[in-house]
Enzyme design. Structure first.
Site, PDB file in Angstrom:
ATOM      1  N   GLY A  70       0.892  -1.239   0.013  1.00 32.78           N
ATOM      2  CA  GLY A  70      -0.122  -0.156   0.101  1.00 32.78           C
ATOM      3  C   GLY A  70       0.881   1.258   0.136  1.00 32.78           C
ATOM      4  N   ILE A  71       1.757   1.373   1.092  1.00 35.32           N
ATOM      5  CA  ILE A  71       2.552   2.566   1.137  1.00 35.32           C
ATOM      6  C   ILE A  71       3.654   2.722  -0.134  1.00 35.32           C
ATOM      7  CG2 ILE A  71       4.299   3.825   2.471  1.00 35.32           C
ATOM      8  CD1 ILE A  71       2.614   3.067   4.948  1.00 35.32           C
ATOM      9  N   ASP A 109      10.116  -6.223  -4.320  1.00 35.60           N
ATOM     10  CA  ASP A 109       9.127  -6.687  -3.556  1.00 35.60           C
ATOM     11  C   ASP A 109       9.256  -8.342  -3.712  1.00 35.60           C
ATOM     12  OD1 ASP A 109       6.554  -5.423  -1.979  1.00 35.60           O
ATOM     13  OD2 ASP A 109       6.270  -7.481  -2.273  1.00 35.60           O
ATOM     14  N   TYR A 150       5.798  -6.707  16.486  1.00 36.15           N
ATOM     15  CA  TYR A 150       5.585  -5.778  15.343  1.00 36.15           C
ATOM     16  C   TYR A 150       6.348  -4.557  16.414  1.00 36.15           C
ATOM     17  CZ  TYR A 150       4.168  -2.451  12.177  1.00 36.15           C
ATOM     18  OH  TYR A 150       3.917  -1.240  11.310  1.00 36.15           O
ATOM     19  N   GLY A 177       1.031   6.389  11.457  1.00 40.02           N
ATOM     20  CA  GLY A 177       0.340   6.166  12.479  1.00 40.02           C
ATOM     21  C   GLY A 177      -0.434   5.009  11.851  1.00 40.02           C
ATOM     22  N   VAL A 178      -1.966   5.147  11.539  1.00 38.90           N
ATOM     23  CA  VAL A 178      -2.854   4.154  10.682  1.00 38.90           C
ATOM     24  C   VAL A 178      -3.155   4.648   9.434  1.00 38.90           C
ATOM     25  CG1 VAL A 178      -3.794   3.161  12.915  1.00 38.90           C
ATOM     26  CG2 VAL A 178      -4.767   5.106  11.819  1.00 38.90           C
ATOM     27  N   VAL A 179      -2.790   3.663   8.534  1.00 38.64           N
ATOM     28  CA  VAL A 179      -2.732   3.959   7.047  1.00 38.64           C
ATOM     29  C   VAL A 179      -3.649   2.981   6.601  1.00 38.64           C
ATOM     30  CG1 VAL A 179      -1.405   4.300   4.998  1.00 38.64           C
ATOM     31  CG2 VAL A 179      -0.313   4.696   7.318  1.00 38.64           C
TER      32      VAL A 179
HETATM   33  P1  NAD Z   1       1.537  -3.745   2.933  1.00 37.56           P
HETATM   34  O1  NAD Z   1       1.362  -5.142   3.441  1.00 37.56           O
HETATM   35  O2  NAD Z   1       0.594  -3.182   2.032  1.00 37.56           O
HETATM   36  O3  NAD Z   1       2.968  -3.851   2.170  1.00 37.56           O
HETATM   37  C1  NAD Z   1       4.100  -4.407   2.723  1.00 37.56           C
HETATM   38  C2  NAD Z   1       4.805  -4.936   1.627  1.00 37.56           C
HETATM   39  O4  NAD Z   1       6.122  -5.600   2.044  1.00 37.56           O
HETATM   40  C3  NAD Z   1       4.010  -5.969   0.713  1.00 37.56           C
HETATM   41  O5  NAD Z   1       3.865  -5.620  -0.831  1.00 37.56           O
HETATM   42  C4  NAD Z   1       4.732  -7.322   0.970  1.00 37.56           C
HETATM   43  O6  NAD Z   1       4.909  -8.115  -0.197  1.00 37.56           O
HETATM   44  C5  NAD Z   1       6.105  -6.604   1.062  1.00 37.56           C
HETATM   45  N1  NAD Z   1       7.100  -7.721   1.801  1.00 37.56           N
HETATM   46  C6  NAD Z   1       6.892  -8.500   2.760  1.00 37.56           C
HETATM   47  N2  NAD Z   1       7.936  -9.326   3.271  1.00 37.56           N
HETATM   48  C7  NAD Z   1       8.865  -9.063   2.370  1.00 37.56           C
HETATM   49  C8  NAD Z   1      10.099  -9.614   2.079  1.00 37.56           C
HETATM   50  N3  NAD Z   1      10.447 -10.625   2.731  1.00 37.56           N
HETATM   51  N4  NAD Z   1      10.845  -9.303   0.747  1.00 37.56           N
HETATM   52  C9  NAD Z   1      10.054  -8.375   0.007  1.00 37.56           C
HETATM   53  N5  NAD Z   1       9.078  -7.642   0.167  1.00 37.56           N
HETATM   54  C10 NAD Z   1       8.406  -7.983   1.293  1.00 37.56           C
HETATM   55  O7  NAD Z   1       1.758  -2.887   4.022  1.00 37.56           O
HETATM   56  P2  NAD Z   1       2.031  -1.435   4.292  1.00 37.56           P
HETATM   57  O8  NAD Z   1       1.028  -0.745   5.103  1.00 37.56           O
HETATM   58  O9  NAD Z   1       2.374  -0.659   2.586  1.00 37.56           O
HETATM   59  O10 NAD Z   1       3.319  -1.402   4.954  1.00 37.56           O
HETATM   60  C11 NAD Z   1       4.661  -0.493   4.583  1.00 37.56           C
HETATM   61  C12 NAD Z   1       5.440  -0.370   5.499  1.00 37.56           C
HETATM   62  O11 NAD Z   1       5.017   0.745   6.431  1.00 37.56           O
HETATM   63  C13 NAD Z   1       5.956  -1.658   6.511  1.00 37.56           C
HETATM   64  O12 NAD Z   1       7.010  -1.304   6.930  1.00 37.56           O
HETATM   65  C14 NAD Z   1       4.884  -1.159   7.733  1.00 37.56           C
HETATM   66  O13 NAD Z   1       5.194  -1.964   8.871  1.00 37.56           O
HETATM   67  C15 NAD Z   1       4.906   0.428   7.940  1.00 37.56           C
HETATM   68  N6  NAD Z   1       3.682   0.730   8.531  1.00 37.56           N
HETATM   69  C16 NAD Z   1       2.221   0.699   8.047  1.00 37.56           C
HETATM   70  C17 NAD Z   1       1.262   1.315   8.702  1.00 37.56           C
HETATM   71  C18 NAD Z   1       0.032   1.061   8.253  1.00 37.56           C
HETATM   72  O14 NAD Z   1      -1.092   1.423   8.947  1.00 37.56           O
HETATM   73  N7  NAD Z   1      -0.495   0.476   6.944  1.00 37.56           N
HETATM   74  C19 NAD Z   1       1.729   2.139   9.749  1.00 37.56           C
HETATM   75  C20 NAD Z   1       3.064   2.392  10.343  1.00 37.56           C
HETATM   76  C21 NAD Z   1       4.043   1.617   9.663  1.00 37.56           C
END
Ligand code: NAD
Length: 258
Positions: free
Chosen positions: A18-19, A38, A155, A186-188
């Site tokens: 997502g991000i 990815d 986490y 925060g929350v996304v």
């Molecule tokens: P997401 O699950 O949509 O994206 C995470 C991506 O990481 C996925 O595409 C997944 O395939 C990839 N991934 C996982 N394991 C992997 C590996 N071993 N090798 C390569 N790629 C791998 O989640 P997101 O919300 O986009 O998260 C992105 C970052 O933001 C993460 O580090 C997450 O902890 C952080 N984050 C997210 C939020 C939220 O609310 N969504 C909040 C704070 C921080």
């Protein structure tokens, strides 16, 4: 346009999530070459769907040292330098109290969220320190790296760990002319929050919808972030707009923190 991005090369991990997807799109819109890394090859191909020559998708596991060398080598081979590195891949793990969690799950969360940051950032620093233009690094942690919540200790601990790593790295690479910062959302609105809402709901005996409503209410702006709002801050931190930001933990939480 943000200074220092056009014509430069960025490597972004977790690029199909997502991000990460929105970070890639924003950097491409700013004129960068982007190496999108990815594990999810299908989602990467979707991101690369329009065949933009400035986007190089690389399917790789960020917990693997050889894969890490391979995606940086691919970036150098195609674009000639790596000016920006965004260590963004992450997993949330299962929701369970410390006393009941599966230790293999903890290892997995630490491999993806911490080991990968050491591997990726280490490789980026070795490469950037030999480049005349040096570089900029961003690590995605979370507001969960600054506080704790029940049921998500693996986490939370992993995100505290990467902030600790960056705080040491800051002292090491500032003198080399390489900047590093932490992005702490925060929350996304992404798949990760859907999964956490479901898990936290089971733990608390409420629905995922109830959890989401409570989280929305806890944010002073009253809603989750959209991924592109997080990407805007990421691009800014990776740009030359903020040359004196180094070692900062930049929260993007709609007021959720502190
Ligand atoms: P997401 O699950 O949509 O994206 C995470 C991506 O990481 C996925 O595409 C997944 O395939 C990839 N991934 C996982 N394991 C992997 C590996 N071993 N090798 C390569 N790629 C791998 O989640 P997101 O919300 O986009 O998260 C992105 C970052 O933001 C993460 O580090 C997450 O902890 C952080 N984050 C997210 C939020 C939220 O609310 N969504 C909040 C704070 C921080």
């Amino acid at each position: 346009m943000l200074k220092g991005i056009a014509g430069k090369t960025a490597v972004v991990t977790g690029a199909a999530g997502g991000i990460g997807t929105e970070v890639c799109r924003r950097l491409l819109a700013e004129g960068a070459n982007v190496v999108a890394v990815d594990l999810d090859e299908g989602a990467l191909l979707k991101l690369a769907g329009d065949g933009d020559a400035a986007l190089l998708p690389v399917a790789a596991d960020v917990t693997d040292a050889e894969d890490t060398d391979r995606f940086f080598a691919a970036a150098l081979d195609r674009f000639g330098s790596v000016d920006m590195f965004h260590a963004n891949a992450g997993v949330e793990g299962d929701v369970a109290p410390v006393a009941e969690l599966d230790i293999a799950m903890v290892d997995r969360v630490f491999a993806v969220n911490v080991r990968s940051a050491f591997l990726g950032v280490g490789a980026a620093v070795r490469l950037m320190s030999a480049q005349p233009g040096r570089g900029r690094i961003l690590v995605t942690a979370s507001i969960a790296g600054l506080k704790g919540d029940a049921g998500v200790s693996a986490y939370v601990a992993s995100k505290h760990a990467v902030i600790g790593m960056v705080r040491s790295l800051t002292k090491e690479i500032g003198p080399l002319g390489i900047r590093v910062n932490v992005l702490a959302p925060g929350v996304v609105e992404t798949r990760m929050m859907d999964s956490l809402e479901a898990g936290i709901g089971v733990l608390g005996g409420v629905t995922a919808g109830d959890v989401k409503a409570a989280l929305n209410a806890a944010v002073p702006l009253g809603r989750y972030a959209r991924p592109e709002e997080i990407a805007a801050t990421a691009a800014w931190l990776l740009s030359d707009e903020v040359p004196y930001m180094h070692g900062e933990v930049v929260t993007v939480g709609g007021g959720l923190w502190p």
